[in-house]
Motif scaffolding. Structure first.
Motif, PDB file in Angstrom:
ATOM      1  N   TRP A  56      32.075  84.789 -26.777  1.00  0.00           N
ATOM      2  CA  TRP A  56      30.615  84.798 -26.792  1.00  0.00           C
ATOM      3  C   TRP A  56      30.089  86.217 -27.033  1.00  0.00           C
ATOM      4  O   TRP A  56      28.913  86.394 -27.326  1.00  0.00           O
ATOM      5  N   ARG A 104      29.829  76.030 -18.614  1.00  0.00           N
ATOM      6  CA  ARG A 104      28.818  75.801 -17.579  1.00  0.00           C
ATOM      7  C   ARG A 104      29.033  76.777 -16.412  1.00  0.00           C
ATOM      8  O   ARG A 104      28.088  77.416 -15.942  1.00  0.00           O
ATOM      9  N   ASN A 105      30.277  76.916 -15.965  1.00  0.00           N
ATOM     10  CA  ASN A 105      30.576  77.809 -14.840  1.00  0.00           C
ATOM     11  C   ASN A 105      30.280  79.270 -15.158  1.00  0.00           C
ATOM     12  O   ASN A 105      29.939  80.051 -14.270  1.00  0.00           O
ATOM     13  N   LEU A 106      30.429  79.642 -16.430  1.00  0.00           N
ATOM     14  CA  LEU A 106      30.208  81.025 -16.850  1.00  0.00           C
ATOM     15  C   LEU A 106      28.766  81.291 -17.292  1.00  0.00           C
ATOM     16  O   LEU A 106      28.409  82.421 -17.598  1.00  0.00           O
ATOM     17  N   GLY A 107      27.963  80.228 -17.379  1.00  0.00           N
ATOM     18  CA  GLY A 107      26.586  80.387 -17.827  1.00  0.00           C
ATOM     19  C   GLY A 107      26.473  80.668 -19.313  1.00  0.00           C
ATOM     20  O   GLY A 107      25.528  81.327 -19.750  1.00  0.00           O
ATOM     21  N   LEU A 108      27.428  80.174 -20.104  1.00  0.00           N
ATOM     22  CA  LEU A 108      27.421  80.400 -21.551  1.00  0.00           C
ATOM     23  C   LEU A 108      26.812  79.199 -22.268  1.00  0.00           C
ATOM     24  O   LEU A 108      27.061  78.054 -21.900  1.00  0.00           O
ATOM     25  N   ASP A 109      26.041  79.467 -23.305  1.00  0.00           N
ATOM     26  CA  ASP A 109      25.361  78.424 -24.067  1.00  0.00           C
ATOM     27  C   ASP A 109      26.351  77.712 -24.984  1.00  0.00           C
ATOM     28  O   ASP A 109      26.922  78.335 -25.880  1.00  0.00           O
TER      29      ASP A 109
END
Length: 107
Positions: free
Chosen positions: A44, A71-76
């Motif tokens: 990312w 989701r856990n890493l907050g990545l789109d």
């Protein structure tokens, strides 16, 4: 099929070298990557590793990115590298590939 599993962002240089070497040695052999855990963070960043992974995907390497990890890493998830696909759970994708006869490698 060779299945490469990466869950540590710092392992991308080794994984990419392994993929290049395997593809060069046997261009017809199917190669698959499953990225989960912390590994997606590096892609990312949109740097060299991402570009190289996209080039390998364009050459036929199958690349699966774990939706749970994103989701856990907050990545789109909309920002996935070109040529990659989202898998619902990396660990299940790994088990399914192994169940289908893939040889598991963890560089």
């Amino acid at each position: 099929m060779l299945l490469f599993h990466i869950d540590d962002a710092g392992r991308w240089p080794t994984l990419l070298a392994n993929l290049r070497n395997a593809h060069t040695a046997d261009p017809e052999r199917p190669l698959q990557v499953i990225a989960n855990g912390q590994a997606p963070v590096a892609l990312w960043a949109k740097g060299h590793w991402r570009r190289e992974m996209e080039e390998l995907a364009a050459a036929g390497v199958m690349v699966g990115i774990c939706r749970n990890s994103l989701r856990n890493l907050g990545l789109d998830p909309e920002e996935c590298p070109a040529g990659s696909v989202l898998v619902p759970a990396g660990i299940i994708a790994i088990a399914d590939a192994q169940g289908g006869g893939a040889l598991y490698l963890k560089p």
